[in-house]
Design an enzyme around this catalytic site. Sequence first.
Site, mmCIF file in Angstrom:
data_model
loop_
_atom_site.group_PDB
_atom_site.id
_atom_site.type_symbol
_atom_site.label_atom_id
_atom_site.label_comp_id
_atom_site.label_asym_id
_atom_site.label_seq_id
_atom_site.Cartn_x
_atom_site.Cartn_y
_atom_site.Cartn_z
ATOM 1 N N HIS A 147 29.036 3.041 -35.456
ATOM 2 C CA HIS A 147 29.516 1.667 -35.309
ATOM 3 C C HIS A 147 28.194 0.902 -34.987
ATOM 4 C CE1 HIS A 147 28.255 1.242 -30.881
ATOM 5 N NE2 HIS A 147 28.279 2.729 -31.054
ATOM 6 N N CYS A 148 28.435 -0.400 -35.249
ATOM 7 C CA CYS A 148 27.571 -1.374 -34.584
ATOM 8 C C CYS A 148 27.870 -2.350 -33.443
ATOM 9 C CB CYS A 148 26.838 -2.133 -35.938
ATOM 10 S SG CYS A 148 28.093 -3.072 -36.956
ATOM 11 N N SER A 149 27.575 -3.645 -33.807
ATOM 12 C CA SER A 149 28.205 -4.511 -32.846
ATOM 13 C C SER A 149 29.914 -4.898 -32.990
ATOM 14 C CB SER A 149 27.178 -5.731 -32.408
ATOM 15 O OG SER A 149 26.147 -5.286 -31.873
#
Length: 255
Positions: A147-149
Amino acid sequence: MTSERFAEELVRLASADNFRDVAGTGAGHPTVDGGRVRRGVFFRANELRLTDADAATIADLGVTCVVDLRSSHEVELHPDVEVPGARWEHVDVLGIPMDQMSSLPDREAAVAMMERVYVGFVEEPATRAALGRVLTILAGEGAHLFHCSAGKDRTGWTAALLLHLAGVADDVIEADYLLTNEYAAASRAAVLDTIVENLGPDKAEVYAPVLVADADYLRTSYAAVRARYGTLDAYLRQGLGLGDDVLGALRAKLR
């Protein structure tokens, strides 16, 4: 609920609305050779500000490793909630340059910035090295969540590469990439409301292109790949430095 049952359902998390199985829903995305992508192996998400219930849901899916693609600054601002039984790996993959956000004069400038991000996945040596590291980790044993933001750019490109390795057609990959706009509608609307409240409706129009998955962004990366490497397979090998061991392990997990 058992992990087997979860594997047959579309899992939606109240606290991470862009959480989903990379393989898609039902029997998994079709491949060009008549197969299906295996579900329950790779999951993708936006940042993990999880409730206890959602952290337990991810653990029940058998996730053994969480790969966080955010910068150290992003991690410090919003640390991941721990997923029981899963180790945490951090690989900083260059995303949207937040220091440029406040100075964006108009929508066109925002689109141009996003295109630079997607070209960077192909052109920036540090970003390629980071993506190579991410895929090497994902090739390891067990189910992985990355995941990222927002779960749309760094995460979206990584998911597109995995689906390519699985043998999924480009139009299906693009449609999957665009699902972020559906899944993350609530969190995107909340961000836009905050922008309107603090900066006014004009700024919401300026920032809107930064908050969505746009097929043109993905196509920008593909065009950069063609210009520099010719094919995605060459990009994976030459650009990301991946060998037969990693690529073969990823394909074995995906199929």
